[in-house]
Design a protein around this motif. Sequence first.
Motif, short mmCIF file in Angstrom:
data_model
loop_
_atom_site.label_atom_id
_atom_site.label_comp_id
_atom_site.label_asym_id
_atom_site.label_seq_id
_atom_site.Cartn_x
_atom_site.Cartn_y
_atom_site.Cartn_z
N CYS A 66 0.90 -1.55 -0.10
CA CYS A 66 0.02 -0.06 0.25
C CYS A 66 0.96 0.88 0.32
O CYS A 66 1.51 0.74 -0.14
CB CYS A 66 -0.98 -0.18 1.73
N LEU A 67 0.15 2.47 -0.16
CA LEU A 67 1.03 3.56 -0.36
C LEU A 67 1.04 4.06 1.68
O LEU A 67 0.03 3.73 2.39
CB LEU A 67 0.47 4.52 -0.51
N VAL A 68 1.75 5.21 1.83
CA VAL A 68 1.54 5.67 2.85
C VAL A 68 1.56 7.26 2.15
O VAL A 68 2.05 8.14 1.48
CB VAL A 68 2.72 5.45 4.26
N ALA A 69 0.91 8.07 3.46
CA ALA A 69 0.84 9.75 2.91
C ALA A 69 0.52 10.31 4.47
O ALA A 69 0.10 10.13 5.24
CB ALA A 69 -0.89 9.64 2.29
N TYR A 70 1.63 11.27 4.55
CA TYR A 70 1.42 12.04 5.37
C TYR A 70 1.67 13.83 5.27
O TYR A 70 2.67 14.20 4.27
CB TYR A 70 2.58 11.90 6.40
N ASP A 71 1.84 14.43 6.19
CA ASP A 71 2.32 16.02 6.16
C ASP A 71 3.83 15.93 6.09
O ASP A 71 4.87 15.08 6.76
CB ASP A 71 1.93 16.61 7.41
N PRO A 72 4.73 17.31 5.95
CA PRO A 72 5.44 17.49 5.35
C PRO A 72 6.94 17.12 6.99
O PRO A 72 7.86 17.04 7.32
CB PRO A 72 5.54 18.21 4.54
N GLY A 73 5.55 17.58 7.64
CA GLY A 73 6.37 17.77 8.97
C GLY A 73 6.39 16.21 9.71
O GLY A 73 7.92 16.44 10.30
N TYR A 74 6.37 15.13 9.60
CA TYR A 74 6.35 13.85 9.63
C TYR A 74 7.30 13.39 9.48
O TYR A 74 8.10 12.37 9.63
CB TYR A 74 4.88 12.86 9.15
#
Length: 176
Positions: A66-74
């Motif tokens: 699968c994919l992971v998605a997150y904000d740049p701060g992570y």
Amino acid sequence: MLAGCEGYVVSRGRYQGDGIGLVDDKGRVAIPNALRATLAANAPKADGKNGGTIVVGPHQNPVNKCLVAYDPGYLDILAEQLDRREAAFTGPDGEFDYNIKRRAAAGEAVPFDGSGRFIMPAFPRFYAGIGEHAFFFGVFDYIEIWDPKTLIETESMAANVKAACRFYMMQKGIAL
């Protein structure tokens, strides 16, 4: 405070929620409302307008297709976790499995608009086998994005996550 990040005071929202998104032929998909508010709070645009940036890439554990998605701060949190892992697991010969970092570094930052729409990068989408539908599931630090059929076929996936995916696909009139 995030596990594994002692000494860090974290004032960021945690990703909780789920939903299904229809993926168009250009790879555009909308982040479900339950997750969009947290993403927008964690990654506000500098001009104060709606939208922001989301980082999307393959999951670092190859078992999870699968994919992971997150904000740049992570990114800083993820890098710190990987640096600690490298320090803890570097062998007596000074060697470390750098594929761990290579898998985690495979994200691509893309913009999302005020409605949560973004264009899923082509390679990550191909890697995860995401077609017409993308199932989003918040796992506190990041969002997983799955092809629904792949998620259902993943033996190690939690039963409640599979049930949520089946539920949303059933609402679309699609049996898995």
